[in-house]
Motif scaffolding. Structure first.
Motif, PDB file in Angstrom:
ATOM      1  N   ARG A  25       8.176  10.215  -1.439  1.00 21.33           N
ATOM      2  CA  ARG A  25       8.025   9.253  -2.534  1.00 21.33           C
ATOM      3  C   ARG A  25       8.717   7.936  -2.205  1.00 21.33           C
ATOM      4  O   ARG A  25       8.248   6.871  -2.581  1.00 21.33           O
ATOM      5  CB  ARG A  25       8.567   9.836  -3.843  1.00 21.33           C
ATOM      6  N   LEU A  26       9.834   8.012  -1.494  1.00 21.55           N
ATOM      7  CA  LEU A  26      10.524   6.778  -1.096  1.00 21.55           C
ATOM      8  C   LEU A  26       9.681   5.971  -0.113  1.00 21.55           C
ATOM      9  O   LEU A  26       9.697   4.745  -0.129  1.00 21.55           O
ATOM     10  CB  LEU A  26      11.896   7.092  -0.490  1.00 21.55           C
ATOM     11  N   THR A  27       8.933   6.673   0.737  1.00 19.06           N
ATOM     12  CA  THR A  27       8.040   5.984   1.676  1.00 19.06           C
ATOM     13  C   THR A  27       6.964   5.222   0.904  1.00 19.06           C
ATOM     14  O   THR A  27       6.651   4.073   1.223  1.00 19.06           O
ATOM     15  CB  THR A  27       7.394   7.002   2.642  1.00 19.06           C
ATOM     16  N   LEU A  28       6.405   5.857  -0.124  1.00 22.53           N
ATOM     17  CA  LEU A  28       5.396   5.186  -0.945  1.00 22.53           C
ATOM     18  C   LEU A  28       6.008   3.986  -1.672  1.00 22.53           C
ATOM     19  O   LEU A  28       5.389   2.918  -1.749  1.00 22.53           O
ATOM     20  CB  LEU A  28       4.781   6.169  -1.953  1.00 22.53           C
ATOM     21  N   LEU A  29       7.240   4.137  -2.165  1.00 22.83           N
ATOM     22  CA  LEU A  29       7.915   3.016  -2.821  1.00 22.83           C
ATOM     23  C   LEU A  29       8.097   1.865  -1.840  1.00 22.83           C
ATOM     24  O   LEU A  29       7.909   0.694  -2.192  1.00 22.83           O
ATOM     25  CB  LEU A  29       9.258   3.469  -3.399  1.00 22.83           C
ATOM     26  N   LEU A  30       8.423   2.188  -0.594  1.00 23.70           N
ATOM     27  CA  LEU A  30       8.572   1.163   0.444  1.00 23.70           C
ATOM     28  C   LEU A  30       7.235   0.462   0.689  1.00 23.70           C
ATOM     29  O   LEU A  30       7.187  -0.765   0.866  1.00 23.70           O
ATOM     30  CB  LEU A  30       9.101   1.778   1.733  1.00 23.70           C
ATOM     31  N   GLU A  31       6.137   1.224   0.676  1.00 25.17           N
ATOM     32  CA  GLU A  31       4.818   0.607   0.836  1.00 25.17           C
ATOM     33  C   GLU A  31       4.557  -0.386  -0.301  1.00 25.17           C
ATOM     34  O   GLU A  31       4.064  -1.485  -0.066  1.00 25.17           O
ATOM     35  CB  GLU A  31       3.722   1.675   0.863  1.00 25.17           C
ATOM     36  N   PHE A  32       4.906   0.009  -1.524  1.00 22.57           N
ATOM     37  CA  PHE A  32       4.733  -0.914  -2.647  1.00 22.57           C
ATOM     38  C   PHE A  32       5.594  -2.154  -2.444  1.00 22.57           C
ATOM     39  O   PHE A  32       5.170  -3.261  -2.755  1.00 22.57           O
ATOM     40  CB  PHE A  32       5.093  -0.239  -3.979  1.00 22.57           C
ATOM     41  N   SER A  33       6.804  -1.983  -1.923  1.00 18.83           N
ATOM     42  CA  SER A  33       7.687  -3.146  -1.738  1.00 18.83           C
ATOM     43  C   SER A  33       7.065  -4.141  -0.765  1.00 18.83           C
ATOM     44  O   SER A  33       7.215  -5.345  -0.923  1.00 18.83           O
ATOM     45  CB  SER A  33       9.076  -2.706  -1.301  1.00 18.83           C
ATOM     46  N   ASN A  34       6.326  -3.641   0.212  1.00 14.77           N
ATOM     47  CA  ASN A  34       5.661  -4.513   1.178  1.00 14.77           C
ATOM     48  C   ASN A  34       4.410  -5.162   0.605  1.00 14.77           C
ATOM     49  O   ASN A  34       3.867  -6.086   1.200  1.00 14.77           O
ATOM     50  CB  ASN A  34       5.301  -3.731   2.443  1.00 14.77           C
ATOM     51  N   GLU A  35       3.947  -4.657  -0.542  1.00 11.05           N
ATOM     52  CA  GLU A  35       2.711  -5.159  -1.151  1.00 11.05           C
ATOM     53  C   GLU A  35       2.971  -6.011  -2.389  1.00 11.05           C
ATOM     54  O   GLU A  35       2.035  -6.295  -3.145  1.00 11.05           O
ATOM     55  CB  GLU A  35       1.812  -3.982  -1.559  1.00 11.05           C
ATOM     56  N   LEU A  36       4.219  -6.418  -2.622  1.00 14.46           N
ATOM     57  CA  LEU A  36       4.486  -7.270  -3.780  1.00 14.46           C
ATOM     58  C   LEU A  36       3.675  -8.547  -3.628  1.00 14.46           C
ATOM     59  O   LEU A  36       3.819  -9.272  -2.637  1.00 14.46           O
ATOM     60  CB  LEU A  36       5.978  -7.607  -3.896  1.00 14.46           C
ATOM     61  N   PRO A  37       2.784  -8.817  -4.587  1.00 18.25           N
ATOM     62  CA  PRO A  37       1.928 -10.005  -4.456  1.00 18.25           C
ATOM     63  C   PRO A  37       2.749 -11.290  -4.363  1.00 18.25           C
ATOM     64  O   PRO A  37       3.775 -11.435  -5.025  1.00 18.25           O
ATOM     65  CB  PRO A  37       1.090  -9.982  -5.742  1.00 18.25           C
ATOM     66  N   GLU A  38       2.266 -12.200  -3.527  1.00 14.36           N
ATOM     67  CA  GLU A  38       2.896 -13.517  -3.407  1.00 14.36           C
ATOM     68  C   GLU A  38       2.702 -14.282  -4.708  1.00 14.36           C
ATOM     69  O   GLU A  38       1.740 -14.065  -5.433  1.00 14.36           O
ATOM     70  CB  GLU A  38       2.250 -14.304  -2.264  1.00 14.36           C
ATOM     71  N   LEU A  39       3.616 -15.197  -4.976  1.00 16.15           N
ATOM     72  CA  LEU A  39       3.464 -16.044  -6.158  1.00 16.15           C
ATOM     73  C   LEU A  39       2.288 -16.988  -5.964  1.00 16.15           C
ATOM     74  O   LEU A  39       2.089 -17.515  -4.864  1.00 16.15           O
ATOM     75  CB  LEU A  39       4.726 -16.889  -6.376  1.00 16.15           C
ATOM     76  N   PRO A  40       1.522 -17.233  -7.026  1.00 18.86           N
ATOM     77  CA  PRO A  40       0.477 -18.249  -6.921  1.00 18.86           C
ATOM     78  C   PRO A  40       1.136 -19.595  -6.614  1.00 18.86           C
ATOM     79  O   PRO A  40       2.267 -19.850  -7.025  1.00 18.86           O
ATOM     80  CB  PRO A  40      -0.150 -18.270  -8.317  1.00 18.86           C
ATOM     81  N   GLU A  41       0.418 -20.435  -5.917  1.00 14.00           N
ATOM     82  CA  GLU A  41       0.963 -21.731  -5.506  1.00 14.00           C
ATOM     83  C   GLU A  41       1.517 -22.513  -6.693  1.00 14.00           C
ATOM     84  O   GLU A  41       2.545 -23.168  -6.594  1.00 14.00           O
ATOM     85  CB  GLU A  41      -0.132 -22.528  -4.799  1.00 14.00           C
ATOM     86  N   ARG A  42       0.842 -22.423  -7.845  1.00 12.67           N
ATOM     87  CA  ARG A  42       1.248 -23.210  -9.017  1.00 12.67           C
ATOM     88  C   ARG A  42       2.648 -22.830  -9.513  1.00 12.67           C
ATOM     89  O   ARG A  42       3.258 -23.582 -10.260  1.00 12.67           O
ATOM     90  CB  ARG A  42       0.222 -23.084 -10.138  1.00 12.67           C
ATOM     91  N   TYR A  43       3.164 -21.665  -9.123  1.00  7.57           N
ATOM     92  CA  TYR A  43       4.493 -21.241  -9.576  1.00  7.57           C
ATOM     93  C   TYR A  43       5.557 -21.318  -8.482  1.00  7.57           C
ATOM     94  O   TYR A  43       6.738 -21.179  -8.763  1.00  7.57           O
ATOM     95  CB  TYR A  43       4.456 -19.823 -10.120  1.00  7.57           C
ATOM     96  N   GLN A  44       5.159 -21.532  -7.253  1.00  8.95           N
ATOM     97  CA  GLN A  44       6.125 -21.512  -6.152  1.00  8.95           C
ATOM     98  C   GLN A  44       7.189 -22.591  -6.273  1.00  8.95           C
ATOM     99  O   GLN A  44       8.313 -22.393  -5.840  1.00  8.95           O
ATOM    100  CB  GLN A  44       5.399 -21.607  -4.810  1.00  8.95           C
ATOM    101  N   GLU A  45       6.861 -23.702  -6.889  1.00  9.07           N
ATOM    102  CA  GLU A  45       7.824 -24.795  -7.035  1.00  9.07           C
ATOM    103  C   GLU A  45       8.438 -24.834  -8.436  1.00  9.07           C
ATOM    104  O   GLU A  45       8.996 -25.851  -8.834  1.00  9.07           O
ATOM    105  CB  GLU A  45       7.149 -26.143  -6.716  1.00  9.07           C
TER     106      GLU A  45
END
Length: 151
Positions: A25-45
């Motif tokens: 289960r920790l391996t799956l949690l790690l996979e999710f951590s690598n898949e955290l969506p990037e912020l849309p450009e409009r929010y990056q700043e």
């Protein structure tokens, strides 16, 4: 907790965790951590829009967006060096994306305890994920209240 109040995407994530032996289960949690969506450009700043989830041990920030059609989008930032917290943020960002306001508000507050990680990670970390969900709901209520009072 009744399955009927857990949206399909979150139910599927929960079932994926519960289908695995505890150690995996920790391996799956790690996979999710690598898949955290990037912020849309409009929010990056615009870090000023994001709320710190102080209950998390790591610096996690969230922002909830509600579309005109009442769809919810959760955006989160969490350091790569904090894979557990980042994984929790990713589960919620992916699991809540596109749900209606009412669907998100109906998610049981104890959802984080239901995904089978209470033996794998510390209670403090589970509380952090619970706080992520609670703050998400609070932001939705605040935005919906603003919209209702403005209309």
């Amino acid at each position: 907790m009744t399955s009927s109040t857990v949206p399909a995407a979150l139910a599927e994530i929960r079932d994926d965790f519960l289908a695995l032996p505890q150690k995996e289960r920790l391996t799956l949690l790690l996979e999710f951590s690598n898949e955290l969506p990037e912020l849309p450009e409009r929010y990056q700043e615009h870090p000023d829009l994001f709320e710190r989830v102080v209950e998390c041990q790591s610096p996690v920030y969230i922002f909830v967006e509600i579309d005109d059609d009442d769809s919810v989008h959760l955006y989160a930032t969490a350091p790569r060096e904090s894979p557990t917290t980042r994984g929790f943020a990713s589960i919620l960002a992916q699991g809540l994306d596109g749900l209606s306001v009412d669907e998100v508000l109906a998610i049981p507050d104890d959802y984080p305890q239901s995904i089978g990680l209470t033996e794998a990670v510390s209670p403090l970390r589970i509380r952090g994920m619970t706080a992520l969900l609670a703050r998400t709901k609070r932001q939705i209520r605040a935005r919906r209240g603003d919209a209702a009072s403005a209309g």
